[in-house]
Design a protein around this motif. Sequence first.
Motif, short mmCIF file in Angstrom:
data_model
loop_
_atom_site.label_atom_id
_atom_site.label_comp_id
_atom_site.label_asym_id
_atom_site.label_seq_id
_atom_site.Cartn_x
_atom_site.Cartn_y
_atom_site.Cartn_z
N LYS A 23 0.87 -1.18 0.00
CA LYS A 23 0.00 0.00 0.00
C LYS A 23 0.90 1.22 0.00
CE LYS A 23 -3.83 -2.24 2.36
NZ LYS A 23 -4.86 -2.12 3.39
N VAL A 30 -4.64 6.36 -0.88
CA VAL A 30 -3.94 5.08 -0.74
C VAL A 30 -4.08 4.33 -2.06
CG1 VAL A 30 -3.90 2.86 0.47
CG2 VAL A 30 -4.41 4.96 1.74
N ASP A 92 -7.96 1.96 -0.13
CA ASP A 92 -7.34 1.11 0.89
C ASP A 92 -8.15 -0.17 0.99
OD1 ASP A 92 -6.04 0.03 3.06
OD2 ASP A 92 -6.40 1.73 4.39
#
Length: 159
Positions: A23, A30, A92
């Motif tokens: 990530k 993200v 994310d």
Amino acid sequence: MEKITSFTIDHIKLVPGVYVSRKDMAGNCVVTTFDLRMTSPNDEPVMNTAEVHTIEHLGATFLRNDPDYKDRVLYFGPMGCRTGFYLLLAGDYESKDIIPLMKSMFAFIAGYEGEVPGASPKDCGNYLDMNLPMAKYLAGRYLKEVLEGITEERLVYPE
């Protein structure tokens, strides 16, 4: 030099699955990189470039047309080792979050009939390097053996 993240994964223990590779931050967003591992590294033959190329064309077309994900897809393409693909999404995510999307995408590839999108001299720099029957076989195998009924072992990198 430091090893890059992907070289720190134990490829001897790695089995086909869907893994979060890393990530990263891009501004305030993200970016989640997924490792879509289709073959067992160093254990079974790698995929040939023709079927990898075909999966890339079909997968990218599917993802860029998905109503829920098309604006989140940053990249879909093959790993240099030809054991799988990378998918980069804005957001994310965890591996389990994209299993429904991957099931749909690989079912689309496994059942695809017709001309491969972008497989023309005008649209692609290597349009003759395609193998739709083998791409369909590999996509169907990944769908059946990995994605359907996926277990935790295939969602988290081995220690």
